[in-house]
Design a protein around this motif. Structure first.
Motif, PDB file in Angstrom:
ATOM      1  N   ASN A  51       3.105   4.866   2.409  1.00 31.34           N
ATOM      2  CA  ASN A  51       3.259   5.824   1.292  1.00 31.34           C
ATOM      3  C   ASN A  51       4.511   7.087   1.979  1.00 31.34           C
ATOM      4  OD1 ASN A  51       2.213   4.556  -0.191  1.00 31.34           O
ATOM      5  ND2 ASN A  51       0.468   5.660  -0.454  1.00 31.34           N
ATOM      6  N   HIS A 132       7.694   9.818  15.223  1.00 29.65           N
ATOM      7  CA  HIS A 132       8.198  10.371  13.750  1.00 29.65           C
ATOM      8  C   HIS A 132       9.535  11.604  14.113  1.00 29.65           C
ATOM      9  CE1 HIS A 132       8.371  11.462   9.456  1.00 29.65           C
ATOM     10  NE2 HIS A 132       7.975  12.179   9.704  1.00 29.65           N
ATOM     11  N   GLY A 260       2.924  18.770   5.617  1.00 36.93           N
ATOM     12  CA  GLY A 260       2.225  17.529   4.985  1.00 36.93           C
ATOM     13  C   GLY A 260       2.110  16.044   4.884  1.00 36.93           C
ATOM     14  N   PRO A 261       1.157  15.734   4.226  1.00 35.29           N
ATOM     15  CA  PRO A 261       0.910  16.512   3.104  1.00 35.29           C
ATOM     16  C   PRO A 261      -0.565  17.165   3.144  1.00 35.29           C
ATOM     17  CG  PRO A 261       0.430  13.801   3.027  1.00 35.29           C
ATOM     18  CD  PRO A 261       1.436  13.968   4.047  1.00 35.29           C
TER      19      PRO A 261
HETATM   20  N1   CP Z   1       5.917  14.783   6.453  1.00 34.53           N
HETATM   21  C1   CP Z   1       5.833  14.059   6.218  1.00 34.53           C
HETATM   22  O1   CP Z   1       5.945  12.759   6.479  1.00 34.53           O
HETATM   23  O2   CP Z   1       5.997  13.441   5.219  1.00 34.53           O
HETATM   24  P1   CP Z   1       5.444  12.600   3.984  1.00 34.53           P
HETATM   25  O3   CP Z   1       4.350  11.330   4.352  1.00 34.53           O
HETATM   26  O4   CP Z   1       5.035  12.759   2.507  1.00 34.53           O
HETATM   27  O5   CP Z   1       7.079  11.903   4.226  1.00 34.53           O
END
Ligand code: CP
Length: 309
Positions: A51, A132, A260-261
């Motif tokens: 997600n 990431h 986030g989240p």
């Molecule tokens: N910060 C981040 O990767 O958020 P999502 O998981 O909503 O993409």
């Protein structure tokens, strides 16, 4: 092809080059009227096996603002559910002649695996507990714009470090750019040997916060805990939650960040998340600019742009 599988392996000048390129899109993004459609005619596939709100939508918006055709594959609605393997899925996307593939996957290393199989640049949108990279770039850009510089900034990263690809990529990027990085977590969520990454570990959040210029909070990643030690939300908030009182220990103008989240009331109180010192929505804004820069740089032809060999 050149891929963006992680911050690891990037030289500081390459990170700075991407930050400069991203910075160049921020003002245009605010107008939303971008005449420069340099990705026109290119097809971008976002393949998300986990997600996402911010990463998926900002890659889509970034591609579209620069004129690319963007299609999204959500694993939950795909033939992955019928037993298709990751490699077969990647080969299928490749056969559709994508010009760039953005991948989020729950397994560390999945993105590298796909990058070796396809004929276009692959961008890591988060792989397991590994990296990431675009998150670290948008965080670095936010810090540079709000604090003026990254070198010498005392940055505290607090929360579930053990399961956090965001923490890993941020540590790699911020130490490469000469920030002073402190990491803080309960002992059970602190990766062994993390000091070898050039950071100072703390288990006492109040001590870690002393004189901090930037406080970056991370949520508990209960989906990755696999039955291991999971602190209760109440326990975690008590010792590691960022409250207004705790923020007082940081520098008077310290910046509050969160990828986030958020879980309000657990790792961060609402009055801190919504405080004037919070850069949380600005991080999201920088995310679009960073993803525009990454898509542009990686799909440039001929490759070999200055700063990005
Ligand atoms: N910060 C981040 O990767 O958020 P999502 O998981 O909503 O993409």
């Amino acid at each position: 092809h050149r891929h963006l599988t992680g911050i690891e392996g990037l030289q500081p000048h390459e990170i700075l080059f991407l930050l400069d390129e991203a910075d160049g899109w921020v003002a245009a993004n605010r107008t939303r009227a971008i005449a420069d459609k340099r990705l026109g005619g290119l097809t971008l596939i976002n393949a998300f096996f986990e997600n996402s709100t911010r990463t998926l939508l900002s890659f889509e918006i970034a591609g579209k603002r620069l004129g690319a055709d963007v299609v999204n594959m959500h694993a939950a609605q795909s033939s992955v559910k019928k037993g298709e393997t990751l490699i077969d899925t990647a080969m299928t996307l490749n056969a559709m002649r994508a010009d760039a593939i953005v991948i989020r996957h729950m397994s560390s290393g999945a993105v590298r695996l796909i990058a070796d199989k396809v004929d276009c640049p692959v961008l890591n949108a988060g792989d397991g507990q590994h990296e990431h990279p675009t998150q670290a770039l948008l965080d670095a850009l936010t810090i540079r714009r709000r604090r003026g510089r990254i070198a010498g900034q005392r940055v505290v990263i607090c929360g579930d470090l053990l399961h956090s690809r965001v923490a890993r990529s941020n540590i790699l990027a911020l130490t490469a750019l000469a920030a002073e990085v402190r990491v803080c977590a309960p002992a059970t969520l602190m990766p062994a040997g993390i000091e070898r990454m050039g950071v100072t570990p703390f288990t006492d959040f109040d001590k870690a916060l002393d004189g901090a210029d930037v406080v970056m909070m991370l949520r508990l990643q209960s989906e990755r805990m696999n039955g291991g030690f999971v602190p209760s939300n109440r326990e975690f908030h008590l010792r590691y939650g960022l409250t207004l009182a705790r923020l007082e220990r940081a520098a008077p103008d310290a910046l509050v960040m969160h990828p986030g989240p958020m879980n309000r009331g657990v790792e961060i109180d609402s009055n801190v998340a919504d405080h004037a010192r919070s850069a949380i929505t600005e991080q999201v804004e920088m995310g679009v600019a960073v993803r525009m820069a990454c898509l542009d740089v990686l799909t440039r032809r001929p490759r070999g742009v200055a700063g990005w060999a």
